[in-house]
Design a protein around this motif. Structure first.
Motif, PDB file in Angstrom:
ATOM      1  N   CYS A 148      -0.679  -8.146  -3.718  1.00  0.00           N
ATOM      2  CA  CYS A 148       0.463  -7.568  -2.985  1.00  0.00           C
ATOM      3  C   CYS A 148       1.763  -8.233  -3.429  1.00  0.00           C
ATOM      4  N   GLY A 149       1.727  -9.543  -3.672  1.00  0.00           N
ATOM      5  CA  GLY A 149       2.908 -10.245  -4.151  1.00  0.00           C
ATOM      6  C   GLY A 149       3.344  -9.753  -5.516  1.00  0.00           C
ATOM      7  N   HIS A 161       0.815  -1.224   0.000  1.00  0.00           N
ATOM      8  CA  HIS A 161       0.000   0.000   0.000  1.00  0.00           C
ATOM      9  C   HIS A 161       0.846   1.271   0.000  1.00  0.00           C
ATOM     10  N   GLU A 162       2.144   1.157   0.265  1.00  0.00           N
ATOM     11  CA  GLU A 162       3.010   2.338   0.305  1.00  0.00           C
ATOM     12  C   GLU A 162       3.259   2.933  -1.071  1.00  0.00           C
ATOM     13  N   ASP A 163       2.987   2.164  -2.117  1.00  0.00           N
ATOM     14  CA  ASP A 163       3.067   2.675  -3.494  1.00  0.00           C
ATOM     15  C   ASP A 163       1.685   2.441  -4.114  1.00  0.00           C
ATOM     16  N   PRO A 164       0.724   3.333  -3.802  1.00  0.00           N
ATOM     17  CA  PRO A 164      -0.660   3.095  -4.221  1.00  0.00           C
ATOM     18  C   PRO A 164      -0.852   3.011  -5.734  1.00  0.00           C
ATOM     19  N   LYS A 165      -0.045   3.717  -6.498  1.00  0.00           N
ATOM     20  CA  LYS A 165      -0.186   3.653  -7.956  1.00  0.00           C
ATOM     21  C   LYS A 165       0.222   2.276  -8.481  1.00  0.00           C
ATOM     22  N   SER A 213       2.573   6.492 -16.537  1.00  0.00           N
ATOM     23  CA  SER A 213       2.326   7.582 -15.579  1.00  0.00           C
ATOM     24  C   SER A 213       1.981   7.043 -14.196  1.00  0.00           C
ATOM     25  N   LEU A 214       1.503   5.812 -14.103  1.00  0.00           N
ATOM     26  CA  LEU A 214       1.165   5.233 -12.806  1.00  0.00           C
ATOM     27  C   LEU A 214       2.246   4.312 -12.282  1.00  0.00           C
ATOM     28  N   SER A 273      -1.431  -3.126 -10.299  1.00  0.00           N
ATOM     29  CA  SER A 273      -1.315  -4.564 -10.041  1.00  0.00           C
ATOM     30  C   SER A 273      -2.696  -5.172  -9.793  1.00  0.00           C
ATOM     31  N   TRP A 274      -3.612  -4.400  -9.239  1.00  0.00           N
ATOM     32  CA  TRP A 274      -4.966  -4.878  -8.934  1.00  0.00           C
ATOM     33  C   TRP A 274      -5.887  -4.739 -10.156  1.00  0.00           C
TER      34      TRP A 274
END
Length: 126
Positions: A100-101, A17-21, A121-122, A26-27
């Motif tokens: 997350c993996g 979650h520390e790199d939300p972009k 950009s993300l 990834s999601w």
């Protein structure tokens, strides 16, 4: 004399979650993100790699069997960067917390200069 130091992932699994972009791509774009990452590690000499350039590793595997490709990608990255990981964390990173993996592995690849960006950009670190 040369000593091979075994390392850990630069980003902990549950710190995705520390790199939300990166987490968002990834999601929301999991098959493309997985295809880009797996294709990039398999074609690591191509610094401009895009997932559609490798129809098997970049398209077919991630879209047909994402779970298997996520496992193969994690194993390739661990081997490439001499990362040691115990079985429970490996299982968590692939089977239980796949997003997350995937974000963790993509971060490792980005930190080592491989092209992981599906949406530059993300995905690129600002």
């Amino acid at each position: 004399s040369f000593t091979n130091f075994n390392m850990a992932f630069k980003q902990e699994l549950f710190k995705c979650h520390e790199d939300p972009k990166l987490l968002a791509t990834s999601w929301c774009c999991a098959p493309c993100s997985l295809g880009q990452a797996y294709g990039a590690i398999k074609n690591k000499d191509d610094k401009e790699f895009k997932f559609w350039k490798d129809p098997v590793n970049g398209l077919a595997l991630p879209f047909c069997c994402g779970l298997c490709t996520n496992y193969l990608l994690r194993e390739e990255v661990k081997k490439e960067y001499s990362i040691e990981e115990d079985l429970p964390m490996n299982v968590l990173g692939v089977w239980c917390c796949g997003v997350c993996g995937l974000a963790q592995v993509r971060n490792e690849m980005r930190e080592n200069g491989l092209p992981i960006a599906v949406i530059p950009s993300l995905d690129n670190k600002q």
